[in-house]
Design a protein around this motif. Structure first.
Motif, PDB file in Angstrom:
ATOM      1  N   LEU A  33     -21.062  65.011  -5.158  1.00 50.56           N
ATOM      2  CA  LEU A  33     -20.785  64.968  -6.595  1.00 50.56           C
ATOM      3  C   LEU A  33     -21.658  65.987  -7.322  1.00 50.56           C
ATOM      4  O   LEU A  33     -22.837  66.155  -7.008  1.00 50.56           O
ATOM      5  CB  LEU A  33     -21.063  63.574  -7.150  1.00 50.56           C
ATOM      6  N   LYS A  86     -15.473  65.589 -11.192  1.00 52.68           N
ATOM      7  CA  LYS A  86     -15.867  66.967 -10.867  1.00 52.68           C
ATOM      8  C   LYS A  86     -17.242  67.330 -11.429  1.00 52.68           C
ATOM      9  O   LYS A  86     -17.966  68.138 -10.853  1.00 52.68           O
ATOM     10  CB  LYS A  86     -14.822  67.949 -11.413  1.00 52.68           C
ATOM     11  N   GLU A 102     -16.513  58.993  -7.125  1.00 55.40           N
ATOM     12  CA  GLU A 102     -15.772  59.684  -6.064  1.00 55.40           C
ATOM     13  C   GLU A 102     -14.312  59.240  -6.046  1.00 55.40           C
ATOM     14  O   GLU A 102     -13.401  60.060  -5.853  1.00 55.40           O
ATOM     15  CB  GLU A 102     -16.430  59.404  -4.714  1.00 55.40           C
ATOM     16  N   LYS A 103     -14.095  57.941  -6.255  1.00 53.48           N
ATOM     17  CA  LYS A 103     -12.731  57.411  -6.249  1.00 53.48           C
ATOM     18  C   LYS A 103     -11.897  58.022  -7.370  1.00 53.48           C
ATOM     19  O   LYS A 103     -10.686  58.271  -7.200  1.00 53.48           O
ATOM     20  CB  LYS A 103     -12.777  55.889  -6.390  1.00 53.48           C
ATOM     21  N   LEU A 104     -12.538  58.276  -8.510  1.00 56.71           N
ATOM     22  CA  LEU A 104     -11.836  58.883  -9.646  1.00 56.71           C
ATOM     23  C   LEU A 104     -11.716  60.396  -9.516  1.00 56.71           C
ATOM     24  O   LEU A 104     -11.057  61.043 -10.329  1.00 56.71           O
ATOM     25  CB  LEU A 104     -12.551  58.548 -10.953  1.00 56.71           C
ATOM     26  N   GLY A 105     -12.365  60.970  -8.513  1.00 53.66           N
ATOM     27  CA  GLY A 105     -12.314  62.416  -8.326  1.00 53.66           C
ATOM     28  C   GLY A 105     -13.129  63.171  -9.352  1.00 53.66           C
ATOM     29  O   GLY A 105     -12.741  64.284  -9.766  1.00 53.66           O
TER      30      GLY A 105
END
Length: 388
Positions: A204, A178, A173-176
């Motif tokens: 996610l 997809k 989530e921190k890295l975004g």
């Protein structure tokens, strides 16, 4: 700095004191260890059994764990032992194999061990639980952390698969991320960790789950399947031997995104196997001594004993011995029921990795997982992100 007082003569343990001397002054054991009906003989050493892989693909971890346990035992014995009785380590090879582990556990029982401080592979550790339980032997498990171990009467020094999965989700989530692909190696530990990630994934997008046969060398079919899912984040939950080959083949197939690995792959050998493909690879792991203030003194003490550097789970096995020894002291007995009750009574017990408190189900409160990367000397994993 840790500075917290405890009952029954526990000594203060501070990282500042650790840094001052390579020979750590750790928790002393005092009080009366009863024999007879209270558990154990009052004569001779207290034998602690340790199952670990000394053969097979995970053999490196056996020595890491053995010397971590022996260092703790040496320090406790130098400080008077447990009520004047020395501790003695008895090891058996489980080869990370369930059948071999049961046979090895029975050997430890026959050898008269009064506590168990082993367990690396979850799949090999699980079937030993009833062996030790029937024999009335308390278990403090340093490495194995499948959620299937939780609530079975054993105590886990390592964080659980659920706690590790939560940390992996937080990093994705921190890295975004997809699109996420989860890859396991069909072992209990690996599947459990992948399940833990999926169950906590929230928003996610998990676009694929893949399983590999860790005995194979060519993962072409798997890598093609993964590339076809077009992920930007991969979580490999298996062990480092297959993991290193898989990472190299994923890169060769064109994947250049982030690869996160579980704690079973957090070893310098991962980089040795993966080669240049190790770039942009991270791992979920609990803190190691090199990540701690004053931890260099512990590393020096371990290295002096083992004539080699510590590796993953050296410190956790060291802490398993410290915890069970203190519990035996607090219980005044080696009887499993009394020792287990005392283990639950360890509240904020000071250890290198942080204060230890066990939940009622035997898991370690908090878990303590962080993100590490293989950017240290010779591919060693070092702290990358504490997820704070």
């Amino acid at each position: 700095m840790i500075s917290r007082s405890h009952s029954r003569g526990r000594r203060l343990v501070t990282l500042g004191a650790i840094a001052a001397s390579a020979a750590l002054v750790l928790t002393g054991c005092s009080g009366g260890l009863a024999g007879g009906d209270s558990g154990g003989s009052s004569d001779g050493p207290i034998k602690l059994g340790m199952l670990a892989p000394f053969s097979g693909s995970e053999a490196a971890f056996g020595d890491y764990m053995k010397y971590g346990a022996q260092l703790a035992i040496d320090e406790i014995n130098a400080d008077g032992g447990v009520d004047g009785r020395e501790l003695e380590l008895v090891t058996e090879d489980d080869g990370c194999d369930a059948t071999a582990a049961v046979a090895a556990a029975n050997k430890l029982v026959s050898a008269g061990v009064e506590g168990s401080v082993g367990g690396y592979c979850s799949g090999a550790t699980l079937p030993t639980l009833p062996v030790f339980k029937e024999a009335g032997i308390s278990m403090v498990i340093p490495a194995a952390n499948s959620t299937k171990l939780v609530g079975q009467g054993a105590f886990l020094i390592n964080g659980t698969g659920t706690q590790q999965g939560k940390a992996a989700v937080a990093y994705a989530e921190k890295l975004g991320a997809k699109s996420v692909v989860l890859i396991d190696d069909n072992t209990d530990y690996s599947v459990d960790l992948a399940n833990a990630f999926e169950e906590q994934a929230g928003s996610l997008n998990i676009v694929k789950r893949e399983s590999v046969n860790p005995d194979e060398k060519d993962f072409g079919a798997n890598t093609n399947s993964v590339i076809g899912a077009n992920p930007d984040f991969i979580y490999w939950t298996g062990y480092y031997q297959a993991g290193g080959l898989l990472i190299d083949q994923l890169r060769a197939a064109g994947y250049d995104g982030t690869i996160l690995v579980g704690d079973g792959s957090v070893d310098a050998q991962l980089a040795a196997i993966a080669g240049p493909a190790i770039e942009n690879v991270f791992g979920t792991f609990t803190r190691t001594p090199d990540m701690l203030e004053g931890g260099d003194a512990w590393v020096a003490a371990y290295t002096e004993l083992a004539k080699a550097d510590p590796g993953p789970y050296s410190m956790q096995t060291y802490e398993a011995v410290k915890a069970i020894a203190q519990a035996m002291d607090d219980a005044g007995s080696t009887d499993a029921e009394a020792v287990d009750k005392a283990l639950l009574g360890l509240k904020a017990f000071p250890l290198l990795s942080g204060d230890l408190t066990f939940a009622e189900d035997g898991s370690r409160e908090g878990g303590g997982f962080v993100i590490v990367s293989p950017t240290g000397e010779k591919g060693a994993f070092v702290l990358s992100d504490d997820l704070s």
